[in-house]
Design an enzyme around this catalytic site. Structure first.
Site, PDB file in Angstrom:
ATOM      1  N   ARG A   1     -10.831  74.632 -51.268  1.00 42.67           N
ATOM      2  CA  ARG A   1     -11.518  74.913 -50.007  1.00 42.67           C
ATOM      3  C   ARG A   1     -12.407  76.144 -50.158  1.00 42.67           C
ATOM      4  O   ARG A   1     -13.565  76.146 -49.734  1.00 42.67           O
ATOM      5  CB  ARG A   1     -10.465  75.143 -48.920  1.00 42.67           C
ATOM      6  CG  ARG A   1     -11.009  75.518 -47.536  1.00 42.67           C
ATOM      7  CD  ARG A   1      -9.811  75.820 -46.628  1.00 42.67           C
ATOM      8  NE  ARG A   1     -10.170  75.958 -45.225  1.00 42.67           N
ATOM      9  CZ  ARG A   1     -10.387  77.115 -44.604  1.00 42.67           C
ATOM     10  NH1 ARG A   1     -10.327  78.238 -45.290  1.00 42.67           N
ATOM     11  NH2 ARG A   1     -10.665  77.152 -43.308  1.00 42.67           N
TER      12      ARG A   1
ATOM     13  N   HIS B   1     -16.945  77.212 -40.048  1.00 41.56           N
ATOM     14  CA  HIS B   1     -16.626  76.460 -38.828  1.00 41.56           C
ATOM     15  C   HIS B   1     -17.876  76.032 -38.054  1.00 41.56           C
ATOM     16  O   HIS B   1     -17.951  76.167 -36.837  1.00 41.56           O
ATOM     17  CB  HIS B   1     -15.660  77.255 -37.937  1.00 41.56           C
ATOM     18  CG  HIS B   1     -14.391  77.615 -38.652  1.00 41.56           C
ATOM     19  ND1 HIS B   1     -13.449  76.668 -39.002  1.00 41.56           N
ATOM     20  CD2 HIS B   1     -13.944  78.787 -39.156  1.00 41.56           C
ATOM     21  CE1 HIS B   1     -12.469  77.258 -39.666  1.00 41.56           C
ATOM     22  NE2 HIS B   1     -12.742  78.547 -39.776  1.00 41.56           N
TER      23      HIS B   1
ATOM     24  N   SER C   1      -7.587  79.639 -38.954  1.00 39.41           N
ATOM     25  CA  SER C   1      -8.485  79.126 -39.989  1.00 39.41           C
ATOM     26  C   SER C   1      -7.720  78.886 -41.288  1.00 39.41           C
ATOM     27  O   SER C   1      -6.842  78.024 -41.342  1.00 39.41           O
ATOM     28  CB  SER C   1      -9.667  80.089 -40.176  1.00 39.41           C
ATOM     29  OG  SER C   1     -10.628  79.557 -41.049  1.00 39.41           O
ATOM     30  N   LEU C   2      -8.003  79.650 -42.332  1.00 42.31           N
ATOM     31  CA  LEU C   2      -7.272  79.541 -43.597  1.00 42.31           C
ATOM     32  C   LEU C   2      -5.757  79.580 -43.382  1.00 42.31           C
ATOM     33  O   LEU C   2      -4.995  78.887 -44.068  1.00 42.31           O
ATOM     34  CB  LEU C   2      -7.696  80.704 -44.507  1.00 42.31           C
ATOM     35  CG  LEU C   2      -6.727  81.107 -45.620  1.00 42.31           C
ATOM     36  CD1 LEU C   2      -6.732  80.069 -46.722  1.00 42.31           C
ATOM     37  CD2 LEU C   2      -7.064  82.478 -46.156  1.00 42.31           C
TER      38      LEU C   2
ATOM     39  N   GLN D   1      -9.058  84.683 -43.224  1.00 46.45           N
ATOM     40  CA  GLN D   1      -9.964  85.561 -43.972  1.00 46.45           C
ATOM     41  C   GLN D   1     -10.283  86.829 -43.168  1.00 46.45           C
ATOM     42  O   GLN D   1     -10.497  86.751 -41.963  1.00 46.45           O
ATOM     43  CB  GLN D   1     -11.251  84.791 -44.290  1.00 46.45           C
ATOM     44  CG  GLN D   1     -11.964  85.294 -45.520  1.00 46.45           C
ATOM     45  CD  GLN D   1     -12.864  84.233 -46.147  1.00 46.45           C
ATOM     46  OE1 GLN D   1     -12.606  83.053 -46.036  1.00 46.45           O
ATOM     47  NE2 GLN D   1     -13.913  84.666 -46.811  1.00 46.45           N
TER      48      GLN D   1
ATOM     49  N   GLN E   1     -11.334  70.898 -39.407  1.00 43.71           N
ATOM     50  CA  GLN E   1     -11.353  72.336 -39.150  1.00 43.71           C
ATOM     51  C   GLN E   1     -12.527  73.050 -39.832  1.00 43.71           C
ATOM     52  O   GLN E   1     -13.047  74.029 -39.313  1.00 43.71           O
ATOM     53  CB  GLN E   1     -10.025  72.943 -39.618  1.00 43.71           C
ATOM     54  CG  GLN E   1      -9.799  74.373 -39.185  1.00 43.71           C
ATOM     55  CD  GLN E   1      -9.151  75.199 -40.274  1.00 43.71           C
ATOM     56  OE1 GLN E   1      -9.768  75.493 -41.290  1.00 43.71           O
ATOM     57  NE2 GLN E   1      -7.902  75.565 -40.061  1.00 43.71           N
TER      58      GLN E   1
END
Length: 296
Positions: free
Chosen positions: A113, A199, A88-89, A10, A248
């Protein structure tokens, strides 16, 4: 020389993203139309014509970046990666690239998600802050100190590169942490314009939603190791991959450590696949000796 493919998260979105693929490749156009169908709305319209504000909505941002990254990956002919990772993503894009997830399943999980994270953000006011110019250990120490003093959630969230760490938590906790981090010598400690504490433990409701979906999704045997954010090492076991992907959401993105582990395992060429150039910059800051390039 090993070739690592890395995928952005992101923040890499931009107005018009993916449009050149759609207009110049019938194969890409087919994938984008398939994505529109799976998602139940024309995300391509937002990607091509939407404003920066439109693209900042988490439920749009995440599937848009994933879609752009996968089209870029399928459009290049660089051979198979020796290892993959995503920020991340981006870990979902990496798992499609190494064959662990199908494109369709990856997109469905990313969409779920994004919606789950959006809901978690709305349940409790929370935020993130970028901390520059302070050792990771000092940031960790101050986060723990503030959490103990205030009873608020404050945790390290993104280890982006040496001297750049993003923290995550409640609004009150992050504001207090910024004051103490600056006092401890941080060059900057700036609250970011994000909608929630990604997170961090505040993402627990989203983690539970995603866990059920991941556990019922078919994960295939990967063609190469994925260096996962929460463990910062190469993983090929499907059950471990699933668990790390679930963890995660509430765990830290150990990007510095992931890149160091990939280099330790022989990676000397890093190709960022997807929108933007953020990861190329971070990889160079982690180790100037490696080669970086971008596709997308």
């Amino acid at each position: 020389m090993k070739h690592a493919f890395v995928f952005p998260g992101q923040g890499a979105q931009f107005p018009g993203m993916g449009k050149h693929f759609y207009e110049n490749s019938s194969f890409s156009k087919k994938i984008i139309e398939q994505a529109n169908e799976i998602l139940g709305f024309r995300i391509s319209d937002v990607m091509f014509e939407g404003s920066e504000e439109d693209l900042k909505q988490t439920r749009i941002t995440q599937p848009a970046i994933f879609l752009h990254s996968i089209i870029a990956f399928k459009s290049i002919d660089m051979g198979r990666p020796d290892m993959v990772a995503g920020h991340s993503l981006g870990e979902f894009s990496a798992l499609v690239a190494n064959g662990t997830l199908s494109f369709e399943d990856g997109l469905k999980l990313v969409s779920l998600r994004a919606q789950a994270m959006q809901q978690a953000c709305e349940q409790q006011p929370s935020t993130m802050a970028a901390v520059l110019g302070l050792a990771d250990e000092k940031v960790e120490e101050i986060c723990a100190q503030v959490a103990q003093q205030t009873g608020e959630v404050v945790v390290p969230a993104n280890y982006n590169c040496p001297g750049q760490l993003v923290i995550s938590g409640s609004v009150k906790g992050i504001e207090e942490a910024c004051v103490q981090l600056k006092a401890a010598g941080a060059k900057r400690a700036v609250v970011l314009p994000v909608g929630g504490a990604f997170h961090s433990p505040l993402m627990e409701p989203a983690r539970q939603q995603l866990q059920a979906a991941i556990e019922s999704t078919n994960f295939h045997q990967p063609s190469c190791a994925v260096y996962q954010n929460v463990v910062a090492k190469g993983v090929v076991n499907r059950e471990e991959i699933k668990q790390n992907l679930i963890d995660q959401l509430t765990g830290a993105v150990r990007w510095t450590q992931c890149v160091q582990a990939m280099i330790g395992d022989g990676a000397s060429r890093f190709t960022e696949v997807g929108p933007g150039k953020v990861l190329q910059g971070l990889v160079q800051k982690i180790n100037k000796e490696v080669t970086t390039e971008g596709v997308g």
